[in-house]
Design a protein around this motif. Structure first.
Motif, mmCIF file in Angstrom:
data_model
loop_
_atom_site.group_PDB
_atom_site.id
_atom_site.type_symbol
_atom_site.label_atom_id
_atom_site.label_comp_id
_atom_site.label_asym_id
_atom_site.label_seq_id
_atom_site.Cartn_x
_atom_site.Cartn_y
_atom_site.Cartn_z
ATOM 1 N N ARG A 66 0.798 -1.217 0.000
ATOM 2 C CA ARG A 66 0.000 0.000 0.000
ATOM 3 C C ARG A 66 0.836 1.275 0.000
ATOM 4 N NH1 ARG A 66 -5.405 -0.801 1.474
ATOM 5 N NH2 ARG A 66 -5.925 -2.954 2.017
ATOM 6 N N VAL A 67 2.040 1.221 0.557
ATOM 7 C CA VAL A 67 2.815 2.450 0.722
ATOM 8 C C VAL A 67 4.163 2.377 0.014
ATOM 9 C CG1 VAL A 67 3.936 3.971 2.403
ATOM 10 C CG2 VAL A 67 1.695 2.968 2.906
ATOM 11 N N GLN A 68 4.944 1.349 0.310
ATOM 12 C CA GLN A 68 6.330 1.356 -0.124
ATOM 13 C C GLN A 68 6.500 1.168 -1.631
ATOM 14 O OE1 GLN A 68 7.415 -1.576 3.061
ATOM 15 N NE2 GLN A 68 9.156 -0.222 3.389
ATOM 16 N N ILE A 69 5.752 0.248 -2.214
ATOM 17 C CA ILE A 69 5.861 0.063 -3.668
ATOM 18 C C ILE A 69 5.389 1.306 -4.426
ATOM 19 C CG2 ILE A 69 4.959 -1.247 -5.619
ATOM 20 C CD1 ILE A 69 5.209 -3.765 -3.995
ATOM 21 N N PRO A 70 4.238 1.907 -4.094
ATOM 22 C CA PRO A 70 3.867 3.152 -4.791
ATOM 23 C C PRO A 70 4.895 4.270 -4.612
ATOM 24 C CG PRO A 70 1.956 2.222 -3.691
ATOM 25 C CD PRO A 70 3.134 1.427 -3.222
ATOM 26 N N SER A 71 5.459 4.399 -3.404
ATOM 27 C CA SER A 71 6.437 5.463 -3.176
ATOM 28 C C SER A 71 7.752 5.201 -3.903
ATOM 29 C CB SER A 71 6.698 5.623 -1.679
ATOM 30 O OG SER A 71 7.385 4.490 -1.157
ATOM 31 N N ALA A 72 7.997 3.937 -4.253
ATOM 32 C CA ALA A 72 9.233 3.578 -4.956
ATOM 33 C C ALA A 72 9.122 3.716 -6.465
ATOM 34 C CB ALA A 72 9.631 2.143 -4.605
ATOM 35 N N LEU A 73 7.972 4.210 -6.963
ATOM 36 C CA LEU A 73 7.782 4.303 -8.413
ATOM 37 C C LEU A 73 8.878 5.107 -9.111
ATOM 38 C CD1 LEU A 73 6.018 3.689 -10.878
ATOM 39 C CD2 LEU A 73 4.724 5.769 -10.372
ATOM 40 N N PRO A 74 9.290 6.288 -8.616
ATOM 41 C CA PRO A 74 10.373 7.007 -9.302
ATOM 42 C C PRO A 74 11.668 6.205 -9.360
ATOM 43 C CG PRO A 74 9.225 8.470 -7.788
ATOM 44 C CD PRO A 74 8.722 7.086 -7.504
ATOM 45 N N ASN A 75 12.028 5.536 -8.284
ATOM 46 C CA ASN A 75 13.250 4.721 -8.293
ATOM 47 C C ASN A 75 13.101 3.516 -9.211
ATOM 48 O OD1 ASN A 75 13.080 6.135 -5.512
ATOM 49 N ND2 ASN A 75 15.213 5.517 -5.636
#
Length: 307
Positions: free
Chosen positions: A218-227
């Motif tokens: 819910r949080v970490q994969i979406p936030s890692a989209l730029p990387n």
């Protein structure tokens, strides 16, 4: 008898004006279109400038180091190899026409692109899975990271023959070489992205009873989209290099195999021509992925919907 005036508190408030339908979608669409337009123009400029700089360095290097014309071929020789039906002696075998040279190169390029795509997809999937396991299980990172560093410290040129020796001259071996090239840079970028999630967002998941897996999805994969997209961008040229290396060592298919064959036959111009085409294709793929990255970030990134 007149009715008493209503106070400000009792006065009815006007209903909020309904928002125009499609406003949010239109804003997001405009943002994506603008980002793509800017990136297309910038990427086209980067491709042109990169090719011009490459040609200048190529020509200057031959002149500065006085490389024998039998070994060092000029950009003009490469052009004549592909497009001149009557080149000077030594540019192309007399039995081969310019059309045949282009046809052989395009056929080999398609094979190399297929091999590179397989290595890229497998490498990215493995990197995402391993990075997720790093975040979910601290013990897994403690056990796997030394092995990853050991594999990374071994030169790929030394590792590729061992891979081909174990798996034979097959697509599996070539794909594995490309996977290794893609895996480690992508793994580092994705791990950094997963660990860059906002602590406040992770706290919300924990307060509501969510565990590490819920926080990851819910949080970490979406936030890692730029990387993740940056890992994709830098891994595409690496996949091309890995595929060509595997083909070159196997010596049977693709650009790498064609280069190995041309080198063995002493066709220096063909070696230079294929190497140049490989570099140009890698630059073009990098530019294409940059455009896709800009579109994805404009649609779903942290600043999605903003102009």
């Amino acid at each position: 008898m007149t009715a008493p005036a209503q106070s400000d508190a009792e006065a009815p408030t006007a209903a909020p004006a309904p928002s125009a339908p499609g406003t949010v979608d239109d804003a997001r669409t405009g943002s994506v279109a603008g980002a793509v337009g800017r990136r297309v123009g910038w990427s086209a400029l980067v491709v042109v400038v990169s090719i011009v700089v490459l040609l200048v360095i190529w020509w200057a290097g031959l002149k500065i180091f006085s490389i024998d014309p039998l070994v060092g071929k000029t950009p003009a020789d490469v052009w004549n190899f592909f497009f001149d039906n009557h080149p000077r002696l030594g540019v192309r075998p007399q039995s081969q026409t310019a059309g045949q040279a282009r046809s052989d190169a395009l056929s080999a390029l398609w094979t190399t692109l297929t091999d590179a795509a397989l290595g890229f997809v497998v490498g990215m999937v493995v990197a995402l899975v391993v990075a997720s396991l790093f975040v979910l299980f601290d013990a897994f990172e403690f056990a796997f990271m030394p092995i990853a560093m050991l594999l990374r410290s071994v030169p790929l040129v030394a590792m590729a023959p061992l891979i081909l020796l174990i798996f034979g001259h097959t697509k599996v071996a070539i794909t594995l070489v490309g996977t290794i090239v893609v895996l480690f840079p992508a793994l580092i970028n994705i791990v950094l992205g997963l660990r860059s999630a906002a602590p406040e967002a992770l706290d919300v998941i924990r307060v509501n009873g969510g565990g590490r897996l819920s926080a990851l999805v819910r949080v970490q994969i979406p936030s890692a989209l730029p990387n993740l997209l940056a890992a994709v961008r830098i891994s595409v040229p690496g996949a091309m290099v890995g595929a060509m290396l595997g083909e070159w060592i196997s010596g049977f298919s693709g650009f790498g195999g064609l280069i190995a064959t041309a080198h063995g036959l002493g066709h220096s111009t063909e070696v230079w021509a294929l190497a140049f085409v490989g570099v140009v294709v890698s630059i073009a793929l990098y530019a294409v992925v940059s455009v896709i990255e800009s579109a994805a970030l404009a649609a779903w990134g942290p600043d999605a919907g903003r102009s």
